[in-house]
Scaffold this motif. Sequence first.
Motif, PDB file in Angstrom:
ATOM      1  N   PRO A 273       0.839  -1.207   0.000  1.00  0.00           N
ATOM      2  CA  PRO A 273       0.000   0.000   0.000  1.00  0.00           C
ATOM      3  C   PRO A 273       0.871   1.253   0.000  1.00  0.00           C
ATOM      4  O   PRO A 273       1.909   1.301   0.660  1.00  0.00           O
ATOM      5  N   TYR A 383      -2.661  -9.305   5.528  1.00  0.00           N
ATOM      6  CA  TYR A 383      -2.669  -8.122   6.401  1.00  0.00           C
ATOM      7  C   TYR A 383      -2.576  -6.811   5.612  1.00  0.00           C
ATOM      8  O   TYR A 383      -1.945  -5.853   6.072  1.00  0.00           O
ATOM      9  N   LEU A 384      -3.177  -6.757   4.431  1.00  0.00           N
ATOM     10  CA  LEU A 384      -3.074  -5.548   3.606  1.00  0.00           C
ATOM     11  C   LEU A 384      -3.670  -4.336   4.308  1.00  0.00           C
ATOM     12  O   LEU A 384      -3.063  -3.255   4.328  1.00  0.00           O
ATOM     13  N   GLU A 385      -4.846  -4.494   4.881  1.00  0.00           N
ATOM     14  CA  GLU A 385      -5.493  -3.368   5.550  1.00  0.00           C
ATOM     15  C   GLU A 385      -4.673  -2.901   6.744  1.00  0.00           C
ATOM     16  O   GLU A 385      -4.483  -1.694   6.952  1.00  0.00           O
ATOM     17  N   GLU A 386      -4.159  -3.863   7.523  1.00  0.00           N
ATOM     18  CA  GLU A 386      -3.357  -3.520   8.690  1.00  0.00           C
ATOM     19  C   GLU A 386      -2.039  -2.858   8.274  1.00  0.00           C
ATOM     20  O   GLU A 386      -1.567  -1.911   8.916  1.00  0.00           O
ATOM     21  N   CYS A 388      -1.549  -1.148   5.564  1.00  0.00           N
ATOM     22  CA  CYS A 388      -1.885   0.185   5.056  1.00  0.00           C
ATOM     23  C   CYS A 388      -1.948   1.185   6.213  1.00  0.00           C
ATOM     24  O   CYS A 388      -1.380   2.285   6.144  1.00  0.00           O
ATOM     25  N   GLY A 389      -2.601   0.782   7.309  1.00  0.00           N
ATOM     26  CA  GLY A 389      -2.700   1.672   8.465  1.00  0.00           C
ATOM     27  C   GLY A 389      -1.346   1.940   9.101  1.00  0.00           C
ATOM     28  O   GLY A 389      -1.031   3.073   9.478  1.00  0.00           O
TER      29      GLY A 389
END
Length: 407
Positions: A273, A383-386, A388-389
């Motif tokens: 990301p 864990y793409l969303e994690e 990214c954050g």
Amino acid sequence: MGKLTVKEVQGLVKGEAGRYADGDGLYLAVPKSGKAYWMLRYTTNKKRKEMTLGKVIDISLADARLNAAVNMKQHRDGLDPLVAKKRANQSHIKTTDDLFEDWHKTNIQRLKHHSIPERIYRKDIAPHIGEFSLDSVTARDIRGVLNAIAASNRPSIANDALMYCKQLFNHGIKLDVITANPASAFSVTDAGGVEKSKDRALTIKELTQFFNTASDNNDSFSRDNYLACALLVILGVRKSELAEAPWKEFNLDTALWTLPKERSKSGVGITIPLSTIAKEWLLELKVRACGSDYVFPSRRTSKNPHMGSDTLNRAITKLFGHEAGKKKQPVNKMGDMAHFTVHDLRRTCRSLLAAQGTPGHVAERCLNHKVRGIEGVYNQYDYLEERCGALDMLSNRLAGIINSSQN
């Protein structure tokens, strides 16, 4: 069918595919596609063998018969013609450069990162012994190679050079072009010494000093180098993955970088990301690339279309007052700050992720490290969303430091 005639050969070459005997093991081979050629068949150790002598357009019938007779004479004298041919092909290996070219062909097929030994050979070994005849290279010459690298304060490269010298000359022994390895008696204590595990990670204060200094010296530390270092810190990717990245891997509309497994050192592809600031820097680099297929195109004449593997480390080292190959060294612009390498920026990213509270398994995936053991088999979640954050948080923390130092 008796001996072939020249006229028969001319007719057969234009006719149906097949093998046509001339006698004494010589055959005219006419393939379904491609050029007709002369072939020798013989038996050794109860095994039928075939040997190509050359194309019909290059070798006449008379010359083919003479060639076949010479090879069959070798066979009767106890020497396999194919073995003799292989030895003759190796007879061109006269110098260390010749031996390297043959050895490197094997590395291309065997090693994923075969460019690394090639780079070290051409830069640090070949200038000293590349043109030497193989039988003239001595242990003193190997010591000269190692001492020259050690004098440039590159102990890990000295160790790698020694390893490649040993492998290179062992290859020569396998080919029977030399009888001894001039590098065999040396150990790492003669090169760069036993390497300690590296743990260098820059603090926020050191990052600030580095980017400020790089910005103030934009005549030697280019904008491309500056942005490359910035991206390495906030993305945690490996140097080669970024420096050699083509634009086709990036989707700036969705703010994602798809790194394929073929270019990943871990052999595992990953979707990375891109934070808002990373996207802004990439958009700037898109303009600076001037239509190149690569994010960091080579700025000088080179066989590589992208940034060189040593570019960033050389630029950083120059800020610390050292420039390889120069008698007059530049001024140290970094003061008493401890030297660091490009890879230390990746370690810095990992340390800063931990400091901001990013869970270890998420931070490890940010660096595209393989998950070990049975968990790596069953846990395929990316864990793409994690990630990214976590990378957004890191980017926001560092953006002020890096953008306030822009050159």
